[in-house]
Design an enzyme around this catalytic site. Structure first.
Site, PDB file in Angstrom:
ATOM      1  N   LYS A 319       0.946-123.395 -18.044  1.00 56.76           N
ATOM      2  CA  LYS A 319      -0.080-123.887 -18.967  1.00 56.76           C
ATOM      3  C   LYS A 319      -0.399-122.854 -20.041  1.00 56.76           C
ATOM      4  CE  LYS A 319      -3.413-126.565 -20.490  1.00 56.76           C
ATOM      5  NZ  LYS A 319      -3.100-127.801 -21.230  1.00 56.76           N
ATOM      6  N   GLU A 320      -0.408-121.585 -19.652  1.00 56.61           N
ATOM      7  CA  GLU A 320      -0.784-120.532 -20.590  1.00 56.61           C
ATOM      8  C   GLU A 320       0.342-120.172 -21.559  1.00 56.61           C
ATOM      9  OE1 GLU A 320      -3.516-118.965 -21.307  1.00 56.61           O
ATOM     10  OE2 GLU A 320      -4.800-119.912 -19.830  1.00 56.61           O
ATOM     11  N   SER A 321       1.572-120.023 -21.054  1.00 57.73           N
ATOM     12  CA  SER A 321       2.620-119.437 -21.896  1.00 57.73           C
ATOM     13  C   SER A 321       3.955-120.162 -21.859  1.00 57.73           C
ATOM     14  CB  SER A 321       2.855-117.982 -21.466  1.00 57.73           C
ATOM     15  OG  SER A 321       3.418-117.953 -20.157  1.00 57.73           O
ATOM     16  N   TYR A 449      -8.437-128.657 -19.235  1.00 58.40           N
ATOM     17  CA  TYR A 449      -7.532-127.558 -18.880  1.00 58.40           C
ATOM     18  C   TYR A 449      -7.321-127.501 -17.371  1.00 58.40           C
ATOM     19  CZ  TYR A 449      -6.257-122.538 -18.367  1.00 58.40           C
ATOM     20  OH  TYR A 449      -5.663-121.332 -18.049  1.00 58.40           O
TER      21      TYR A 449
END
Length: 466
Positions: A319-321, A449
Site C-alpha cells: 500500500k505504501e510503496s 486506507y
C-alpha cells in the site's frame, strides 16, 4: 503384469465412476438452499458500503502478482464496484455449488465465474446479461495416442472440476456418440487440472476454451484442439430476489461494452499470451510460487518482531510503496514504508533507499504505535487497525477520534467506533469539540486506507501460504 493391473484398475474405476451418466446415478440429497434467499438488494448493498463477489483463483479470474491483485473478473468487478459507489470484497472459491449456497445465504452478492446458463443453475440464481461466449475443450498432452475425435474418448478416464457444467456436457457426448466414459469429479480450479495433465498425473480434463488456449501458450506440448461443447453464453449470477442489483449490473455492462472496456479486459487476460505467461509463471505470482515480493524475507523478519502475520505487513508495504525502494511521495515520504524525514531520523534510518533500513525503521515506528495503543485497546485485531490508521494520519488524530468515542458513549476499544469519529473530523461540530486536540483532518481517507490494507491482507491470506 502391468497391463493386467491397468485393466483391473480401469474396470474398478468404471465400476465406481463410469455410470455417472446413466439411470443408476444416485441423486444428491441436499438442502434446497436456493429457496427463500436472504432479502438483500442494491439499496442495502450501497447502504452497507461494499459488495461481495465470489471469484475463482486462476490465471484468468483472480490472482496476486508482485503483491498486486489481478485477473479478468477482478478488474471487471472493481470497475463495477466503483460504478455502484461501494468497495469490493472478494471471496475465493473453486466449488461452484458452494458459491451458489453463499449467494442465497446472503454471504455473497455476485458469483463472477463466467457461468454457462442452464436450466439447473437457473433454479439457484438469476443471471445477468451475457458477458460473452465460451466453449469447452479437452485438454491432453501432444502424443501419438492423442484423442482426435469424440469417438476416441471411448473407455477413457476424464478428470473434471466438481459441480462444473463439464459433466453434463460429457454425459451428452456419451449419449450422442454411444461411447462409455469414466468421469471423475474433484474439487479444484481449472488451472490445477491443467497442471495435472502437464505433469502426467491425469490424461484428460475439460476446461473453458479460453482457459485452455491461455494454458496452451504456456506449455508447447499441450493440446486443446478437441471441442467438447460449442460456444454458449456465460454470465454472472445474483440472487433471484435482487432485481435492482441485476438491473444495475446489466446497465453497467451495456455501458462498458459500448466503450470497449470489456473487449480491452478480454484482450488483456485472454489474448495477450506473452504477458499472461510471464505473470502466471513468475515466482512472485500466487499461481506459480508462494512469494509476494523480493523482500519477503525482510518482511517476515520485521513481522516476527511485531508479532504480526507477515502477509499483513506485506499488505502495508504494498500500500505504501508497491515494493519500490526508491518510491517518494509528494509530501517527501521515502522508502518501502514511506517514512517522513523526521521519522527516519527518530528511528535511526540513515539510508531510506536501503530496503532493510527502510523496513526496520517502519517496523520500529509500528512497534512504537503498538505500545501507544496497547493499554487502551487490548484486543490485537482491533488494535492493529488503529495502528494502521495512526501510521497513515498520525496517532494524534486517531486519539482525537478515540476521545470522541468515549464522549459519545461508544466503545473506544472498537475500531468501527473510532473509525466513525475519525471520518467525522471534517465536520466542525466534531473537530472543534473541546476534547479534540488536533482539529480538522481528512479522517475518512485514513479509514479507507485501513480498509484497503485489510482487504488486500484477506487476499494474501487466501492465496499465499503463511
Amino acid at each position: 503384469m502391468k497391463q493386467t493391473l491397468y485393466t483391473i484398475s480401469l474396470i474398478l474405476i468404471f465400476t465406481l465412476f463410469g455410470v455417472q451418466c446413466t439411470f443408476f446415478e444416485r441423486e444428491k440429497k441436499q438442502e434446497n438452499f436456493w429457496e427463500n434467499p436472504v432479502p438483500l438488494d442494491l439499496e442495502e448493498i450501497v447502504k452497507r458500503g461494499f459488495i461481495r463477489a465470489v471469484v475463482d483463483n486462476s490465471s484468468t479470474s483472480y490472482y496476486i502478482y508482485r503483491g498486486r491483485r489481478m485477473g479478468y473478473e477482478f478488474e471487471m468487478l472493481r470497475n463495477l464496484a466503483n460504478h455502484l459507489g461501494v468497495r469490493l470484497h472478494l471471496i475465493v472459491k473453486s466449488d461452484i455449488n458452494e458459491a451458489f449456497y453463499l449467494l442465497n445465504r446472503g454471504q455473497a452478492d455476485i458469483i463472477a465465474m463466467n457461468l454457462e446458463i442452464n436450466e439447473e443453475r437457473q433454479k439457484y440464481a438469476s443471471f445477468t446479461e451475457p458477458l460473452g461466449q465460451m466453449g469447452t475443450v479437452l485438454v491432453q498432452k501432444q502424443r501419438n495416442s492423442k484423442v482426435n475425435k469424440v469417438e476416441d474418448l471411448h473407455n477413457k478416464i476424464i478428470h473434471i472440476r466438481k459441480d462444473a457444467v463439464y459433466k453434463e456436457q460429457l454425459c451428452a457426448l456419451q449419449k450422442e456418440h454411444g461411447i462409455s466414459l469414466a468421469i471423475i469429479e474433484e474439487k479444484g480450479d481449472s488451472d490445477s487440472f491443467v497442471n495435472k495433465v502437464v505433469k502426467n498425473q491425469i490424461d484428460f480434463t475439460v476446461v473453458d476454451r479460453v482457459v485452455g488456449l491461455v494454458n496452451a501458450t504456456y506449455y508447447d506440448d499441450l493440446d486443446v484442439s478437441l471441442e467438447i461443447s460449442p460456444k454458449s453464453d456465460v454470465a454472472w449470477a445474483v440472487r433471484h430476489n435482487a432485481p435492482d442489483l441485476k438491473s444495475s449490473i446489466n446497465d453497467w455492462l451495456s455501458q462498458k461494452q459500448k466503450t470497449g472496456y470489456t473487449n480491452m479486459m478480454y484482450a488483456k487476460y485472454f489474448q495477450n499470451s506473452k504477458n499472461s505467461y510471464f505473470r502466471s509463471n513468475s515466482p512472485f505470482s500466487s499461481l506459480a510460487g508462494n512469494s509476494i515480493s523480493p523482500f519477503d524475507g525482510l518482511i517476515q523478519e520485521g513481522a516476527e518482531s511485531l508479532g504480526w502475520d507477515w502477509r499483513l505487513l506485506a499488505s502495508l508495504v504494498y500500500k505504501e510503496s508497491r515494493f519500490d525502494t526508491t518510491a517518494t511521495s509528494y509530501a517527501g515520504a521515502v522508502g518501502l514504508l514511506q517514512l517522513m524525514p523526521v521519522t527516519l531520523e527518530r528511528f535511526g534510518v540513515e539510508d531510506p533507499n536501503d530496503p532493510f533500513q527502510s523496513l526496520m525503521g517502519g517496523v520500529n515506528y509500528l512497534r512504537y504505535l503498538d505500545r501507544f495503543w496497547r493499554e487502551r485497546i487490548p484486543e490485537t485485531n482491533e488494535r492493529i487497525k488503529v495502528i494502521l490508521a495512526s501510521y497513515n494520519i498520525g496517532h494524534g488524530h486517531v486519539e482525537d477520534a478515540w476521545k470522541l468515542a468515549i464522549k459519545y458513549g461508544k466503545n473506544p476499544q472498537n475500531w468501527e467506533s473510532i473509525a466513525h469519529f475519525l471520518s467525522l473530523k471534517t465536520d466542525p461540530e466534531y473537530y472543534k469539540d473541546p476534547v479534540v486536540n488536533l482539529g480538522f483532518a481528512k479522517g475518512h481517507l485514513a479509514v479507507n486506507y485501513v480498509d484497503d490494507i485489510m482487504i488486500l491482507y484477506d487476499s494474501y491470506r487466501v492465496l499465499i501460504e503463511p
